[in-house]
Design a protein around this motif. Structure first.
Motif, PDB file in Angstrom:
ATOM      1  N   ALA A 218      -7.093  15.904  -4.569  1.00 16.95           N
ATOM      2  CA  ALA A 218      -7.862  16.830  -5.498  1.00 16.95           C
ATOM      3  C   ALA A 218      -9.220  17.363  -4.734  1.00 16.95           C
ATOM      4  CB  ALA A 218      -8.394  16.231  -6.861  1.00 16.95           C
ATOM      5  N   ARG A 219      -9.918  16.578  -4.245  1.00 18.06           N
ATOM      6  CA  ARG A 219     -10.975  16.739  -3.193  1.00 18.06           C
ATOM      7  C   ARG A 219     -10.574  17.782  -2.006  1.00 18.06           C
ATOM      8  NH1 ARG A 219     -13.052  11.812  -2.165  1.00 18.06           N
ATOM      9  NH2 ARG A 219     -11.987  11.668  -0.053  1.00 18.06           N
ATOM     10  N   ARG A 220      -9.686  17.291  -1.175  1.00 16.20           N
ATOM     11  CA  ARG A 220      -9.470  17.836   0.067  1.00 16.20           C
ATOM     12  C   ARG A 220      -8.330  19.062  -0.148  1.00 16.20           C
ATOM     13  NH1 ARG A 220      -7.524  19.740   4.180  1.00 16.20           N
ATOM     14  NH2 ARG A 220      -7.240  18.629   6.143  1.00 16.20           N
ATOM     15  N   PHE A 221      -7.525  19.118  -1.080  1.00 14.92           N
ATOM     16  CA  PHE A 221      -6.291  20.084  -1.068  1.00 14.92           C
ATOM     17  C   PHE A 221      -6.339  20.615  -2.240  1.00 14.92           C
ATOM     18  CE2 PHE A 221      -4.515  16.621   1.677  1.00 14.92           C
ATOM     19  CZ  PHE A 221      -4.452  17.341   2.632  1.00 14.92           C
ATOM     20  N   ASP A 222      -7.287  20.475  -3.401  1.00 16.25           N
ATOM     21  CA  ASP A 222      -7.122  20.977  -4.870  1.00 16.25           C
ATOM     22  C   ASP A 222      -5.765  20.618  -5.337  1.00 16.25           C
ATOM     23  OD1 ASP A 222      -8.454  22.387  -7.114  1.00 16.25           O
ATOM     24  OD2 ASP A 222      -7.654  24.354  -6.366  1.00 16.25           O
ATOM     25  N   VAL A 223      -5.220  19.492  -5.124  1.00 17.39           N
ATOM     26  CA  VAL A 223      -3.963  19.316  -5.966  1.00 17.39           C
ATOM     27  C   VAL A 223      -4.113  18.331  -6.706  1.00 17.39           C
ATOM     28  CG1 VAL A 223      -1.480  18.058  -5.314  1.00 17.39           C
ATOM     29  CG2 VAL A 223      -2.694  19.955  -3.698  1.00 17.39           C
ATOM     30  N   GLN A 224      -3.525  18.241  -7.826  1.00 20.44           N
ATOM     31  CA  GLN A 224      -3.584  17.226  -8.981  1.00 20.44           C
ATOM     32  C   GLN A 224      -2.376  16.455  -8.625  1.00 20.44           C
ATOM     33  OE1 GLN A 224      -6.580  17.435 -10.515  1.00 20.44           O
ATOM     34  NE2 GLN A 224      -7.204  19.184  -9.202  1.00 20.44           N
ATOM     35  N   LEU A 225      -2.685  15.125  -8.755  1.00 24.42           N
ATOM     36  CA  LEU A 225      -1.571  13.874  -8.950  1.00 24.42           C
ATOM     37  C   LEU A 225      -1.853  12.902  -9.922  1.00 24.42           C
ATOM     38  CD1 LEU A 225      -1.636  13.174  -5.253  1.00 24.42           C
ATOM     39  CD2 LEU A 225       0.150  14.475  -6.225  1.00 24.42           C
ATOM     40  N   ASP A 226      -0.519  12.864 -10.564  1.00 20.52           N
ATOM     41  CA  ASP A 226      -0.730  11.744 -11.721  1.00 20.52           C
ATOM     42  C   ASP A 226      -0.428  10.193 -10.989  1.00 20.52           C
ATOM     43  OD1 ASP A 226      -0.453   9.739 -13.472  1.00 20.52           O
ATOM     44  OD2 ASP A 226       1.079  10.940 -14.715  1.00 20.52           O
ATOM     45  N   PRO A 227      -1.746   9.297 -10.896  1.00 18.81           N
ATOM     46  CA  PRO A 227      -1.685   8.220 -10.177  1.00 18.81           C
ATOM     47  C   PRO A 227      -0.450   7.031 -10.603  1.00 18.81           C
ATOM     48  CG  PRO A 227      -3.896   8.595 -10.789  1.00 18.81           C
ATOM     49  CD  PRO A 227      -2.987   9.590 -11.447  1.00 18.81           C
ATOM     50  N   ALA A 228       0.075   7.517 -11.967  1.00 14.98           N
ATOM     51  CA  ALA A 228       1.009   6.711 -12.358  1.00 14.98           C
ATOM     52  C   ALA A 228       2.246   7.049 -12.019  1.00 14.98           C
ATOM     53  CB  ALA A 228       0.809   6.468 -13.971  1.00 14.98           C
ATOM     54  N   THR A 229       2.643   8.086 -11.842  1.00 12.29           N
ATOM     55  CA  THR A 229       3.984   8.934 -11.565  1.00 12.29           C
ATOM     56  C   THR A 229       4.032   9.485 -10.217  1.00 12.29           C
ATOM     57  OG1 THR A 229       3.604  10.725 -12.676  1.00 12.29           O
ATOM     58  CG2 THR A 229       4.416   9.029 -13.908  1.00 12.29           C
ATOM     59  N   GLU A 230       3.149   9.845  -9.375  1.00  7.89           N
ATOM     60  CA  GLU A 230       3.275  10.700  -8.392  1.00  7.89           C
ATOM     61  C   GLU A 230       2.659  10.124  -6.845  1.00  7.89           C
ATOM     62  OE1 GLU A 230       3.440  15.094 -10.542  1.00  7.89           O
ATOM     63  OE2 GLU A 230       1.598  14.267 -10.024  1.00  7.89           O
ATOM     64  N   VAL A 231       2.142   9.026  -7.091  1.00  9.89           N
ATOM     65  CA  VAL A 231       1.595   8.221  -5.851  1.00  9.89           C
ATOM     66  C   VAL A 231       1.998   6.575  -5.933  1.00  9.89           C
ATOM     67  CG1 VAL A 231      -0.610   7.292  -4.655  1.00  9.89           C
ATOM     68  CG2 VAL A 231      -0.459   9.456  -6.161  1.00  9.89           C
ATOM     69  N   VAL A 232       2.366   6.371  -4.579  1.00  8.38           N
ATOM     70  CA  VAL A 232       2.714   4.833  -4.426  1.00  8.38           C
ATOM     71  C   VAL A 232       2.044   4.607  -2.945  1.00  8.38           C
ATOM     72  CG1 VAL A 232       4.889   5.476  -3.371  1.00  8.38           C
ATOM     73  CG2 VAL A 232       4.551   3.191  -4.003  1.00  8.38           C
ATOM     74  N   ALA A 233       1.570   3.335  -2.935  1.00  6.80           N
ATOM     75  CA  ALA A 233       0.835   2.961  -1.690  1.00  6.80           C
ATOM     76  C   ALA A 233       2.019   2.076  -0.837  1.00  6.80           C
ATOM     77  CB  ALA A 233      -0.064   1.951  -1.859  1.00  6.80           C
ATOM     78  N   THR A 234       1.763   2.594   0.603  1.00  6.60           N
ATOM     79  CA  THR A 234       2.753   2.122   1.571  1.00  6.60           C
ATOM     80  C   THR A 234       2.086   1.271   2.502  1.00  6.60           C
ATOM     81  OG1 THR A 234       2.594   4.107   2.757  1.00  6.60           O
ATOM     82  CG2 THR A 234       4.413   4.019   1.052  1.00  6.60           C
ATOM     83  N   LEU A 235       2.920   0.358   3.396  1.00  4.70           N
ATOM     84  CA  LEU A 235       2.213  -0.366   4.500  1.00  4.70           C
ATOM     85  C   LEU A 235       2.159   0.555   5.658  1.00  4.70           C
ATOM     86  CD1 LEU A 235       4.210  -3.725   3.900  1.00  4.70           C
ATOM     87  CD2 LEU A 235       1.967  -2.749   2.866  1.00  4.70           C
ATOM     88  N   GLY A 236       1.361   1.682   5.627  1.00  5.72           N
ATOM     89  CA  GLY A 236       1.321   2.606   6.833  1.00  5.72           C
ATOM     90  C   GLY A 236       2.441   3.677   6.226  1.00  5.72           C
ATOM     91  N   SER A 237       2.298   5.063   6.626  1.00  3.04           N
ATOM     92  CA  SER A 237       3.400   5.931   6.442  1.00  3.04           C
ATOM     93  C   SER A 237       4.615   5.550   6.997  1.00  3.04           C
ATOM     94  CB  SER A 237       3.065   7.174   6.731  1.00  3.04           C
ATOM     95  OG  SER A 237       2.628   7.285   8.080  1.00  3.04           O
ATOM     96  N   LYS A 238       4.950   5.034   8.083  1.00  4.41           N
ATOM     97  CA  LYS A 238       6.066   4.285   8.936  1.00  4.41           C
ATOM     98  C   LYS A 238       6.828   3.648   7.814  1.00  4.41           C
ATOM     99  CE  LYS A 238       7.832   2.635  13.079  1.00  4.41           C
ATOM    100  NZ  LYS A 238       7.238   2.060  14.452  1.00  4.41           N
ATOM    101  N   GLU A 239       6.242   2.674   7.247  1.00  9.52           N
ATOM    102  CA  GLU A 239       6.973   1.872   6.350  1.00  9.52           C
ATOM    103  C   GLU A 239       7.547   2.743   5.169  1.00  9.52           C
ATOM    104  OE1 GLU A 239       7.609   0.204   2.384  1.00  9.52           O
ATOM    105  OE2 GLU A 239       5.440   0.590   3.173  1.00  9.52           O
TER     106      GLU A 239
END
Length: 416
Positions: A83-104
């Motif tokens: 939101a801060r960097r791109f003015d893009v709104q994301l739902d943390p529950a359904t639109e984000v997942v953490a990964t072990l680096g982007s490669k994984e």
């Protein structure tokens, strides 16, 4: 029992192995090798991030299994960053997942969405996981031009008409590794319109979002209206906060793709160590001056490298983003190929670079030079290269350029 395993047979010989072997042998003899071959940040992680890790790891409750998807505070912090960097709104529950680096994340999403025989569109040259994640998963890869322009868009149209089966996904990576190409929002608009029309998934690798040297920050593909219908984007803390060894990245965007990645990861890992996730929250939510300092550091290194190479008689385009320079091999060394040139440069100049062939067959004729040493070592590297070129040229290099003279960024040369 002696035959090579099926998936391993699909992987070509490791192109960098010869250069790495020669580098190890040279160091064993006591040679001083300036290693510009790996994209491995050399700066320490900012102190406030390290302090949060130490604080959290001291709590025994943080030593248990974590959450594969990512702790809620971390997912929220990534959404706040977008939101801060791109003015893009994301739902943390359904639109984000953490990964072990982007490669994984890229590798596991490739496995999650690929059926054997699928066709995937990948820029060539590109970072190896972009194609080999899908190759390991059983797909066929079709190369497209790496530069974000009309040639790439026309190649995508041709690929849809002439590929059997029709392509199911497309990889893009800007600022790019290894070419350092940077894409604008207008290009992403064309890409999203194409993907929506043809019903093709887009996987965007934005690992170098914060390493840029112009006035305009690189955009996210998710800024395009409708992008979340077809696109997922991978980001990483590795370069932005010098946290490469911490292995923390994210995928964000299309809920179906996020769910697929989340589900396959739930079978494979328990997520990053909780203290690392908590420290990553501190990175995203904390003071961002360290990001500005990191960007200035790489800009200074870029200028020292490009000026020094120019003074040596080697014209290398000045990158607008990423932590790499994509350098065409000097004409008299082209017959050696990128692997042969990289080995000779290391043996005679004591400078290690990455051969372009390691990033795809269309990387041949280039080497990738990493901005992963301090300016003093980069100056030494360019002096060594100057002596090397003089020895093979039989004539003096150009006159020295003042070390602190301002330098305008030159446009990137076309890849042949």
């Amino acid at each position: 029992m002696s035959e090579e395993f099926h998936r391993i047979r699909r992987l070509p010989p490791y192109v960098f192995a010869e250069v790495n072997k020669a580098k190890a042998a040279a160091r064993a003899r006591g040679a001083d090798i300036i290693d510009l071959g790996m994209g491995n940040p050399d700066s320490p992680t900012p102190p406030h991030i390290v302090a949060k890790l130490i604080e959290t790891v001291a709590d025994p409750r943080s030593h248990r299994y974590s959450v594969s998807k990512g702790i809620p505070g971390l997912l929220k912090a990534l959404a706040v960053y977008y939101a801060r960097r791109f003015d893009v709104q994301l739902d943390p529950a359904t639109e984000v997942v953490a990964t072990l680096g982007s490669k994984e994340g890229l590798a596991n999403l490739s496995a999650a969405i690929t059926s054997p025989g699928d066709t995937i569109l990948v820029p060539n040259p590109s970072y190896p996981i972009h194609q080999f994640g899908f190759i390991i998963a059983g797909a066929s890869v079709r190369s497209i031009p790496a530069r974000p322009d009309e040639d790439m868009l026309r190649a995508l149209e041709r690929a849809v008409r002439h590929s059997v089966p029709k392509p199911t996904a497309l990889i893009v990576n800007f600022p790019s590794n290894p070419t350092a190409f940077v894409a604008g929002l207008d290009f992403y608009k064309e890409l999203v319109a194409f993907a929506r029309r043809e019903e093709i998934w887009i996987l965007s690798d934005l690992a170098y979002a914060e390493i840029y040297f112009g006035d305009t920050p690189p955009p996210s593909i998710l800024q395009v209206p409708g992008a979340k219908e077809v696109a997922v984007e991978f980001t990483s803390l590795s370069k932005t906060y010098s946290m490469a060894g911490w292995r923390m990245g994210f995928a964000a965007g299309n809920p179906r793709l996020i769910n697929a990645l989340t589900r396959i990861k739930s079978y494979l890992d328990y997520g990053a160590f909780t203290p690392i996730q908590v420290a990553s929250v501190a990175a995203l939510n904390g003071p961002q001056e360290c990001v500005e300092q990191m960007r200035a550091l790489y800009r200074d290194r870029r200028d020292v490298l490009i000026r020094g190479l120019s003074a040596a008689g080697w014209d290398v385009p000045s990158p607008e983003g990423s932590m790499f320079a994509w350098a065409p091999i000097p004409e008299r060394f082209v017959p050696l190929g990128s692997v042969g040139f990289a080995k000779l440069l290391m043996q005679e100049a004591g400078v290690a670079v990455a051969p372009g062939l390691g990033f795809g067959e269309y990387g041949e004729g280039f080497v990738r030079i990493g901005l992963v040493e301090n300016t003093q070592r980069l100056r030494q590297a360019t002096r060594n290269i100057r002596s090397f070129l003089n020895a093979h040229n039989g004539g003096p290099a150009r006159g020295d350029i003042a070390a602190d003279a301002p330098m305008a960024a030159a446009p990137l040369a076309a890849i042949s």
